[in-house]
Scaffold this motif. Sequence first.
Motif, PDB file in Angstrom:
ATOM      1  N   TRP A 139       0.835  -1.292  -0.175  1.00  0.00           N
ATOM      2  CA  TRP A 139      -0.123  -0.038  -0.040  1.00  0.00           C
ATOM      3  C   TRP A 139       1.022   1.366   0.202  1.00  0.00           C
ATOM      4  O   TRP A 139       1.801   1.378   0.861  1.00  0.00           O
ATOM      5  CB  TRP A 139      -0.937   0.031   1.246  1.00  0.00           C
ATOM      6  CG  TRP A 139      -1.865   1.031   1.244  1.00  0.00           C
ATOM      7  CD1 TRP A 139      -2.810   1.317   0.419  1.00  0.00           C
ATOM      8  CD2 TRP A 139      -2.012   1.987   2.330  1.00  0.00           C
ATOM      9  NE1 TRP A 139      -3.589   2.355   0.789  1.00  0.00           N
ATOM     10  CE2 TRP A 139      -2.993   2.900   1.999  1.00  0.00           C
ATOM     11  CE3 TRP A 139      -1.607   2.199   3.461  1.00  0.00           C
ATOM     12  CZ2 TRP A 139      -3.492   3.879   2.853  1.00  0.00           C
ATOM     13  CZ3 TRP A 139      -1.793   3.363   4.543  1.00  0.00           C
ATOM     14  CH2 TRP A 139      -3.043   3.963   4.034  1.00  0.00           C
ATOM     15  N   ARG A 140       0.774   2.146  -1.078  1.00  0.00           N
ATOM     16  CA  ARG A 140       1.401   3.275  -1.158  1.00  0.00           C
ATOM     17  C   ARG A 140       1.783   4.308   0.004  1.00  0.00           C
ATOM     18  O   ARG A 140       2.767   4.795   0.358  1.00  0.00           O
ATOM     19  CB  ARG A 140       1.023   4.169  -2.351  1.00  0.00           C
ATOM     20  CG  ARG A 140      -0.399   4.574  -2.165  1.00  0.00           C
ATOM     21  CD  ARG A 140      -1.059   5.171  -3.365  1.00  0.00           C
ATOM     22  NE  ARG A 140       0.295   5.703  -4.334  1.00  0.00           N
ATOM     23  CZ  ARG A 140      -0.203   6.701  -5.312  1.00  0.00           C
ATOM     24  NH1 ARG A 140      -1.401   6.566  -5.855  1.00  0.00           N
ATOM     25  NH2 ARG A 140       0.682   7.039  -5.993  1.00  0.00           N
ATOM     26  N   HIS A 141       0.965   3.974   1.129  1.00  0.00           N
ATOM     27  CA  HIS A 141       0.918   4.955   2.418  1.00  0.00           C
ATOM     28  C   HIS A 141       1.179   4.113   3.629  1.00  0.00           C
ATOM     29  O   HIS A 141       1.367   4.662   4.756  1.00  0.00           O
ATOM     30  CB  HIS A 141      -0.116   5.921   2.547  1.00  0.00           C
ATOM     31  CG  HIS A 141      -0.099   6.908   1.504  1.00  0.00           C
ATOM     32  ND1 HIS A 141       0.464   7.813   1.001  1.00  0.00           N
ATOM     33  CD2 HIS A 141      -1.305   6.930   0.500  1.00  0.00           C
ATOM     34  CE1 HIS A 141      -0.196   8.553   0.144  1.00  0.00           C
ATOM     35  NE2 HIS A 141      -1.116   7.926  -0.292  1.00  0.00           N
ATOM     36  N   ALA A 142       1.623   2.792   3.192  1.00  0.00           N
ATOM     37  CA  ALA A 142       2.055   2.014   4.456  1.00  0.00           C
ATOM     38  C   ALA A 142       3.379   2.432   5.067  1.00  0.00           C
ATOM     39  O   ALA A 142       4.299   2.958   4.285  1.00  0.00           O
ATOM     40  CB  ALA A 142       2.323   0.479   3.888  1.00  0.00           C
ATOM     41  N   ARG A 143       3.302   2.312   6.418  1.00  0.00           N
ATOM     42  CA  ARG A 143       4.572   2.477   7.180  1.00  0.00           C
ATOM     43  C   ARG A 143       5.251   1.610   7.451  1.00  0.00           C
ATOM     44  O   ARG A 143       5.118   0.330   7.899  1.00  0.00           O
ATOM     45  CB  ARG A 143       4.165   3.319   8.370  1.00  0.00           C
ATOM     46  CG  ARG A 143       3.432   4.524   8.191  1.00  0.00           C
ATOM     47  CD  ARG A 143       3.033   5.400   9.470  1.00  0.00           C
ATOM     48  NE  ARG A 143       2.237   6.415   9.008  1.00  0.00           N
ATOM     49  CZ  ARG A 143       2.493   7.593   9.921  1.00  0.00           C
ATOM     50  NH1 ARG A 143       3.060   7.698  11.130  1.00  0.00           N
ATOM     51  NH2 ARG A 143       1.692   8.896   9.587  1.00  0.00           N
ATOM     52  N   GLY A 144       6.582   1.630   7.236  1.00  0.00           N
ATOM     53  CA  GLY A 144       7.689   0.582   7.406  1.00  0.00           C
ATOM     54  C   GLY A 144       8.666   1.019   8.659  1.00  0.00           C
ATOM     55  O   GLY A 144       8.590   2.059   8.877  1.00  0.00           O
ATOM     56  N   ARG A 145       9.542   0.013   8.975  1.00  0.00           N
ATOM     57  CA  ARG A 145      10.770   0.400   9.850  1.00  0.00           C
ATOM     58  C   ARG A 145      11.851   0.066   9.326  1.00  0.00           C
ATOM     59  O   ARG A 145      12.250  -1.076   8.805  1.00  0.00           O
ATOM     60  CB  ARG A 145      10.490  -0.300  11.145  1.00  0.00           C
ATOM     61  CG  ARG A 145       9.245   0.205  12.076  1.00  0.00           C
ATOM     62  CD  ARG A 145       9.584   0.759  13.246  1.00  0.00           C
ATOM     63  NE  ARG A 145       8.381   1.453  13.803  1.00  0.00           N
ATOM     64  CZ  ARG A 145       8.511   2.688  14.504  1.00  0.00           C
ATOM     65  NH1 ARG A 145       9.179   3.296  14.215  1.00  0.00           N
ATOM     66  NH2 ARG A 145       7.260   2.792  14.877  1.00  0.00           N
ATOM     67  N   ILE A 146      13.147   0.959   9.236  1.00  0.00           N
ATOM     68  CA  ILE A 146      14.339   0.808   9.089  1.00  0.00           C
ATOM     69  C   ILE A 146      14.869  -0.329   9.989  1.00  0.00           C
ATOM     70  O   ILE A 146      14.657  -0.096  11.320  1.00  0.00           O
ATOM     71  CB  ILE A 146      15.196   1.860   9.387  1.00  0.00           C
ATOM     72  CG1 ILE A 146      14.773   2.860   8.264  1.00  0.00           C
ATOM     73  CG2 ILE A 146      16.527   1.499   8.815  1.00  0.00           C
ATOM     74  CD1 ILE A 146      14.956   2.671   6.755  1.00  0.00           C
TER      75      ILE A 146
END
Length: 68
Positions: A26-33
């Motif tokens: 999803w284009r606005h999904a948040r991920g973590r480094i």
Amino acid sequence: MPSATMTRGDQVVFERLDVAEVLGIWRHARGRIVSIHDQGGRPRTVDVKFEGHEILRRYLPDLFRRVQ
């Protein structure tokens, strides 16, 4: 440069929405480094984890934007 400000654990979203779409995220999904890799003078790469997806390994940080 975005990569200079990113650290492990930062929350990010895709800066390049076309890449998100190709990967089926999803284009606005948040991920973590989850990891940052030094490249011996070359641009760094990062590993990013998005919920429900495999870890994206060794992507250029410019593909992501840090969420404040």
